[in-house]
Design a protein around this motif. Structure first.
Motif, PDB file in Angstrom:
ATOM      1  N   LEU A 114     -20.351  26.169  73.707  1.00 37.08           N
ATOM      2  CA  LEU A 114     -20.518  26.063  75.152  1.00 37.08           C
ATOM      3  C   LEU A 114     -19.451  25.145  75.742  1.00 37.08           C
ATOM      4  CD1 LEU A 114     -22.034  26.459  77.838  1.00 37.08           C
ATOM      5  CD2 LEU A 114     -23.595  24.630  77.113  1.00 37.08           C
ATOM      6  N   ASP A 115     -19.208  24.027  75.104  1.00 35.87           N
ATOM      7  CA  ASP A 115     -18.195  23.081  75.574  1.00 35.87           C
ATOM      8  C   ASP A 115     -16.829  23.755  75.649  1.00 35.87           C
ATOM      9  OD1 ASP A 115     -17.326  20.561  76.462  1.00 35.87           O
ATOM     10  OD2 ASP A 115     -16.868  19.894  74.432  1.00 35.87           O
ATOM     11  N   VAL A 116     -16.496  24.561  74.652  1.00 38.67           N
ATOM     12  CA  VAL A 116     -15.218  25.287  74.655  1.00 38.67           C
ATOM     13  C   VAL A 116     -15.173  26.264  75.823  1.00 38.67           C
ATOM     14  CG1 VAL A 116     -13.839  27.000  73.398  1.00 38.67           C
ATOM     15  CG2 VAL A 116     -14.769  25.018  72.183  1.00 38.67           C
ATOM     16  N   ASP A 117     -16.272  27.003  76.046  1.00 42.31           N
ATOM     17  CA  ASP A 117     -16.316  27.969  77.143  1.00 42.31           C
ATOM     18  C   ASP A 117     -16.161  27.300  78.513  1.00 42.31           C
ATOM     19  OD1 ASP A 117     -16.654  30.045  75.369  1.00 42.31           O
ATOM     20  OD2 ASP A 117     -18.767  30.397  75.845  1.00 42.31           O
ATOM     21  N   LEU A 118     -16.607  26.070  78.633  1.00 44.92           N
ATOM     22  CA  LEU A 118     -16.568  25.372  79.917  1.00 44.92           C
ATOM     23  C   LEU A 118     -15.302  24.539  80.123  1.00 44.92           C
ATOM     24  CD1 LEU A 118     -20.265  24.103  80.176  1.00 44.92           C
ATOM     25  CD2 LEU A 118     -19.279  26.204  81.115  1.00 44.92           C
ATOM     26  N   ALA A 119     -14.437  24.479  79.121  1.00 37.75           N
ATOM     27  CA  ALA A 119     -13.277  23.580  79.165  1.00 37.75           C
ATOM     28  C   ALA A 119     -12.397  23.834  80.381  1.00 37.75           C
ATOM     29  CB  ALA A 119     -12.461  23.698  77.880  1.00 37.75           C
ATOM     30  N   ARG A 120     -12.093  25.089  80.682  1.00 35.73           N
ATOM     31  CA  ARG A 120     -11.217  25.390  81.821  1.00 35.73           C
ATOM     32  C   ARG A 120     -11.885  24.997  83.142  1.00 35.73           C
ATOM     33  NH1 ARG A 120      -8.876  31.311  81.328  1.00 35.73           N
ATOM     34  NH2 ARG A 120      -7.797  30.603  83.199  1.00 35.73           N
ATOM     35  N   ALA A 121     -13.188  25.231  83.245  1.00 32.08           N
ATOM     36  CA  ALA A 121     -13.899  24.859  84.472  1.00 32.08           C
ATOM     37  C   ALA A 121     -13.929  23.343  84.637  1.00 32.08           C
ATOM     38  CB  ALA A 121     -15.307  25.433  84.457  1.00 32.08           C
ATOM     39  N   PHE A 122     -14.109  22.606  83.530  1.00 32.57           N
ATOM     40  CA  PHE A 122     -14.051  21.146  83.607  1.00 32.57           C
ATOM     41  C   PHE A 122     -12.675  20.692  84.095  1.00 32.57           C
ATOM     42  CE2 PHE A 122     -17.753  20.564  80.588  1.00 32.57           C
ATOM     43  CZ  PHE A 122     -18.496  19.770  81.432  1.00 32.57           C
ATOM     44  N   ASP A 123     -11.614  21.312  83.567  1.00 29.47           N
ATOM     45  CA  ASP A 123     -10.261  20.937  83.975  1.00 29.47           C
ATOM     46  C   ASP A 123     -10.032  21.204  85.458  1.00 29.47           C
ATOM     47  OD1 ASP A 123      -9.628  20.096  81.420  1.00 29.47           O
ATOM     48  OD2 ASP A 123      -8.607  21.967  80.865  1.00 29.47           O
ATOM     49  N   ALA A 124     -10.548  22.325  85.955  1.00 26.71           N
ATOM     50  CA  ALA A 124     -10.294  22.752  87.336  1.00 26.71           C
ATOM     51  C   ALA A 124     -11.176  22.034  88.364  1.00 26.71           C
ATOM     52  CB  ALA A 124     -10.491  24.256  87.461  1.00 26.71           C
ATOM     53  N   ALA A 125     -12.308  21.518  87.941  1.00 27.56           N
ATOM     54  CA  ALA A 125     -13.251  20.909  88.887  1.00 27.56           C
ATOM     55  C   ALA A 125     -12.664  19.637  89.489  1.00 27.56           C
ATOM     56  CB  ALA A 125     -14.567  20.590  88.187  1.00 27.56           C
ATOM     57  N   PRO A 126     -12.880  19.424  90.781  1.00 26.90           N
ATOM     58  CA  PRO A 126     -12.395  18.197  91.412  1.00 26.90           C
ATOM     59  C   PRO A 126     -13.297  17.014  91.077  1.00 26.90           C
ATOM     60  CG  PRO A 126     -13.596  19.496  93.011  1.00 26.90           C
ATOM     61  CD  PRO A 126     -13.553  20.316  91.737  1.00 26.90           C
ATOM     62  N   MET A 127     -12.759  15.828  91.251  1.00 27.12           N
ATOM     63  CA  MET A 127     -13.580  14.625  91.145  1.00 27.12           C
ATOM     64  C   MET A 127     -14.532  14.572  92.341  1.00 27.12           C
ATOM     65  SD  MET A 127     -12.927  12.808  88.450  1.00 27.12           S
ATOM     66  CE  MET A 127     -11.661  12.625  87.192  1.00 27.12           C
ATOM     67  N   GLY A 128     -15.660  13.912  92.154  1.00 32.53           N
ATOM     68  CA  GLY A 128     -16.643  13.794  93.207  1.00 32.53           C
ATOM     69  C   GLY A 128     -16.196  12.857  94.311  1.00 32.53           C
ATOM     70  N   HIS A 129     -16.998  12.857  95.373  1.00 32.78           N
ATOM     71  CA  HIS A 129     -16.745  11.972  96.511  1.00 32.78           C
ATOM     72  C   HIS A 129     -18.070  11.352  96.924  1.00 32.78           C
ATOM     73  CE1 HIS A 129     -12.623  13.293  97.069  1.00 32.78           C
ATOM     74  NE2 HIS A 129     -13.035  14.531  96.934  1.00 32.78           N
ATOM     75  N   GLY A 130     -18.164  10.043  96.862  1.00 31.09           N
ATOM     76  CA  GLY A 130     -19.368   9.362  97.304  1.00 31.09           C
ATOM     77  C   GLY A 130     -20.008   8.551  96.200  1.00 31.09           C
ATOM     78  N   ASP A 131     -20.773   7.573  96.622  1.00 28.69           N
ATOM     79  CA  ASP A 131     -21.394   6.664  95.666  1.00 28.69           C
ATOM     80  C   ASP A 131     -22.383   7.367  94.745  1.00 28.69           C
ATOM     81  OD1 ASP A 131     -19.950   4.517  96.641  1.00 28.69           O
ATOM     82  OD2 ASP A 131     -21.501   3.961  98.083  1.00 28.69           O
ATOM     83  N   PHE A 132     -23.122   8.350  95.260  1.00 30.53           N
ATOM     84  CA  PHE A 132     -24.120   9.012  94.425  1.00 30.53           C
ATOM     85  C   PHE A 132     -23.468   9.950  93.409  1.00 30.53           C
ATOM     86  CE2 PHE A 132     -27.134  12.369  93.357  1.00 30.53           C
ATOM     87  CZ  PHE A 132     -28.196  11.618  92.895  1.00 30.53           C
ATOM     88  N   TYR A 133     -22.535  10.776  93.867  1.00 32.31           N
ATOM     89  CA  TYR A 133     -21.894  11.759  92.984  1.00 32.31           C
ATOM     90  C   TYR A 133     -20.746  11.174  92.194  1.00 32.31           C
ATOM     91  CZ  TYR A 133     -24.789  15.226  95.260  1.00 32.31           C
ATOM     92  OH  TYR A 133     -25.860  15.922  95.721  1.00 32.31           O
ATOM     93  N   GLY A 134     -20.298   9.997  92.586  1.00 31.49           N
ATOM     94  CA  GLY A 134     -19.250   9.318  91.841  1.00 31.49           C
ATOM     95  C   GLY A 134     -17.855   9.714  92.311  1.00 31.49           C
ATOM     96  N   PHE A 135     -16.908   8.867  91.972  1.00 33.69           N
ATOM     97  CA  PHE A 135     -15.504   9.125  92.289  1.00 33.69           C
ATOM     98  C   PHE A 135     -14.703   9.475  91.043  1.00 33.69           C
ATOM     99  CE2 PHE A 135     -17.063   6.473  95.738  1.00 33.69           C
ATOM    100  CZ  PHE A 135     -16.581   7.141  96.858  1.00 33.69           C
ATOM    101  N   ARG A 136     -15.329   9.289  89.880  1.00 34.92           N
ATOM    102  CA  ARG A 136     -14.679   9.607  88.596  1.00 34.92           C
ATOM    103  C   ARG A 136     -15.563  10.579  87.803  1.00 34.92           C
ATOM    104  NH1 ARG A 136     -10.224   9.422  87.590  1.00 34.92           N
ATOM    105  NH2 ARG A 136     -10.471   8.867  85.416  1.00 34.92           N
ATOM    106  N   THR A 137     -16.321  11.398  88.531  1.00 32.97           N
ATOM    107  CA  THR A 137     -17.242  12.353  87.912  1.00 32.97           C
ATOM    108  C   THR A 137     -16.969  13.746  88.446  1.00 32.97           C
ATOM    109  OG1 THR A 137     -18.960  10.677  87.608  1.00 32.97           O
ATOM    110  CG2 THR A 137     -19.670  12.968  87.629  1.00 32.97           C
ATOM    111  N   LYS A 138     -16.929  14.710  87.550  1.00 37.22           N
ATOM    112  CA  LYS A 138     -16.758  16.119  87.916  1.00 37.22           C
ATOM    113  C   LYS A 138     -18.082  16.857  87.723  1.00 37.22           C
ATOM    114  CE  LYS A 138     -11.867  16.615  86.732  1.00 37.22           C
ATOM    115  NZ  LYS A 138     -10.891  17.513  86.069  1.00 37.22           N
TER     116      LYS A 138
END
Length: 195
Positions: free
Chosen positions: A20-44
């Motif tokens: 599963l981790d391998v299948d999601l690797a490209r989506a993890f790479d493409a996802a932007p970092m979050g915005h805001g205290d709850f969702y984080g600024f260093r979290t995808k």
């Protein structure tokens, strides 16, 4: 039901979770970092897991977890439903997430029954230093009006293949990632069918 959470070790083969981790690797790479205290600024974060990998379906339909969800939620509904299927990557330098209850997304009265059961499936090892989810045991049975009432959290240290299960009424939050590694996981949640 006693503590508001549990960790079921080795519920899925680590090889399935790795696939599963391998299948999601490209989506993890493409996802932007979050915005805001709850969702984080260093979290995808991103959703749509069931269309991204057949291995996500194996987690969502894991028989033991479905039985647990039906037992917890079935007291207040005729059927359960999938509430969320989301991937989360917490990158180094992310701060602690604000402690919260997931059932607060609904405005209904609380306490008579549970609204949801969430299951975090680690894709990488969860350690205290890389942001393992912090759970506040017993908070599912307490009225928490301020953070001073929470006490010390338990770092949900676990491994790929383990399932961290917690009630929607249990206070929790991601820990800070003070390591040099990205902490990845998927969250699959089940809610009352009438929500």
């Amino acid at each position: 039901e006693q503590h508001g959470y549990c960790i079921i070790e080795g519920l899925m083969p680590a090889s399935s979770v790795a696939a599963l981790d391998v299948d999601l690797a490209r989506a993890f790479d493409a996802a932007p970092m979050g915005h805001g205290d709850f969702y984080g600024f260093r979290t995808k974060r991103f959703g749509g897991l069931l269309r991204r990998s057949p291995w996500a379906g194996d987690l969502a339909l894991q028989p033991h977890i479905l039985g647990l969800a039906r037992e917890i939620l079935g007291k207040a509904c005729d059927c359960i439903q999938l509430n969320v299927a989301q991937a989360i990557a917490i990158h180094p330098g992310e701060i602690e997430q604000f402690p919260h209850c997931d059932h607060d997304m609904w405005a209904g009265a609380k306490g008579a029954h549970e609204y949801l059961l969430n299951v975090i499936w680690p894709l990488t090892e969860f350690t205290v230093s890389n942001g393992a989810t912090r759970v506040y045991p017993g908070t599912h049975k307490a009225t928490v009006e301020n953070l001073d009432q929470l006490g010390e959290p338990v770092g949900a240290v676990c491994n790929p293949g383990d399932a961290l299960c917690f009630l929607g009424s249990t206070v929790h939050g991601a820990g800070p990632n003070e390591s040099e590694e990205v902490r990845r996981a998927v969250v699959i949640g089940y809610s009352l069918g009438w929500l």
